[in-house]
Write an enzyme that holds these catalytic residues in place. Structure first.
Site, mmCIF file in Angstrom:
data_model
loop_
_atom_site.group_PDB
_atom_site.id
_atom_site.type_symbol
_atom_site.label_atom_id
_atom_site.label_comp_id
_atom_site.label_asym_id
_atom_site.label_seq_id
_atom_site.Cartn_x
_atom_site.Cartn_y
_atom_site.Cartn_z
ATOM 1 N N LYS A 35 0.774 -1.186 0.020
ATOM 2 C CA LYS A 35 0.066 -0.098 0.069
ATOM 3 C C LYS A 35 1.025 1.050 -0.023
ATOM 4 C CE LYS A 35 0.849 1.229 4.475
ATOM 5 N NZ LYS A 35 1.512 2.583 4.764
ATOM 6 N N ASP A 78 -2.761 -1.831 9.900
ATOM 7 C CA ASP A 78 -2.666 -1.868 8.506
ATOM 8 C C ASP A 78 -3.520 -3.345 7.799
ATOM 9 O OD1 ASP A 78 -1.845 0.553 8.483
ATOM 10 O OD2 ASP A 78 0.160 0.259 8.015
#
Length: 308
Positions: free
Chosen positions: A9, A137
């Protein structure tokens, strides 16, 4: 055997609120999944064991501190499995401790791979809850695409996005500790006289201009709206990152920012050709270990191969 591919990401916006009594910070964290990713393969075996290949394999822990191992044990405990029995092999492409959620990605991939290997059919909402127990996350690595993360980043809201955006990631030598970067962010805020508490720092929210740029598929508008409240802290701890950011901008990037807590630097490019040129320029700039051109958004963790 089950193989899961999982994306890295980049945070196209990382707004950081004041430090909470529990030591965490409220975030407005716009996650963006890119095609650069890891693969985790689960096979039956005694206990929970790990192995790893890839450029940064030597930096990957192969014990229970690894989120992949913790994910396997957490899933097994949730379903009451006394002896999980799995070997997890990580093909590592995401930089280690690089601000791209590589460890979190592996935890998400292990959840999905073990769930398939053990035939558990755990509903996605439950997997997301387990992922949130592993780390802030991890849920996004399961979800993929583009999403706004609130709270510590684990409360996700998928966001509309059009088209494909092209990125280059410049990989630094060594990593940065995420907690250390947050502490430095707090220190810099205190040093500036602004303060770092909840009373001092407004709760962050997503930038409407950034959300519009994503929805419209406009890389120029997105470049103008990118932001990372942790960037100053990462550069303070690793001053050489300023040279990397400058090199990418000089080579034609539409925008440059530190990815998450760093030290990987992210560069938005106009198109695929511009990204390829930028990656070459960064590799020869002497300001990073290597650079990867990639694109996104892409889906979250997916089973790509199974065999008996």
């Amino acid at each position: 055997m089950v193989t899961v591919r999982v994306p890295a990401k980049v945070n196209v916006q990382l707004g950081v609120g004041g430090v909470r009594p529990d030591g965490y910070h409220d975030l407005a964290n716009v996650f963006f999944a890119v095609a650069l990713g890891d693969q985790v393969t689960a096979t039956s075996g005694p206990g929970v064991t790990l192995s790893c290949d890839g450029p940064d394999a030597a930096a990957v822990p192969l014990d229970d501190s690894n989120l992949a191992a913790r994910a396997a044990r957490l899933l097994a405990a949730h379903h009451g499995l006394a002896d999980p029995g799995v070997h997890l092999h990580i093909d590592k492409a995401i930089p280690v401790a690089g601000g791209m959620a590589g460890g979190s990605a592996d935890g998400a991939a292990a959840l999905l791979a073990c769930d398939a290997l053990w035939g558990l059919d755990t509903p996605l909402p439950t997997l997301l809850e387990l992922a949130a127990e592993l780390g802030s996350d991890v849920p996004f690595a399961l979800l993929g695409g583009v999403a706004l993360g609130r709270g510590r980043g684990e409360l996700l809201e998928p966001l509309p996005v059009s088209g494909t955006f092209h990125w280059v990631f410049a990989v630094a030598d060594g990593g940065l500790s995420t907690p250390a970067v947050f502490r430095e962010c707090d220190r810099l805020r205190e040093e500036s006289g602004l303060g770092s508490s909840l009373a001092d720092v407004p709760t962050p929210d997503a930038d409407p201009a950034l959300l519009a740029a994503l929805a419209e598929g406009d890389p120029v508008a997105l470049a103008a709206a990118l932001g990372n409240d942790l960037q100053a802290a990462a550069v303070s701890l690793r001053p050489a990152l300023a040279d990397t950011l400058h090199a990418g901008t000089e080579a034609g990037a539409l925008a440059a920012l530190v990815s998450g807590s760093g030290p990987t630097c992210a560069f938005l490019a106009k198109d695929a050709d511009a990204a390829a040129h930028l990656a070459t320029a960064l590799r020869t700039s002497g300001t990073c270990r290597t650079a990867h051109a990639t694109h996104g958004p892409v889906p979250g963790a997916q089973v790509v191969k199974t065999s008996a």
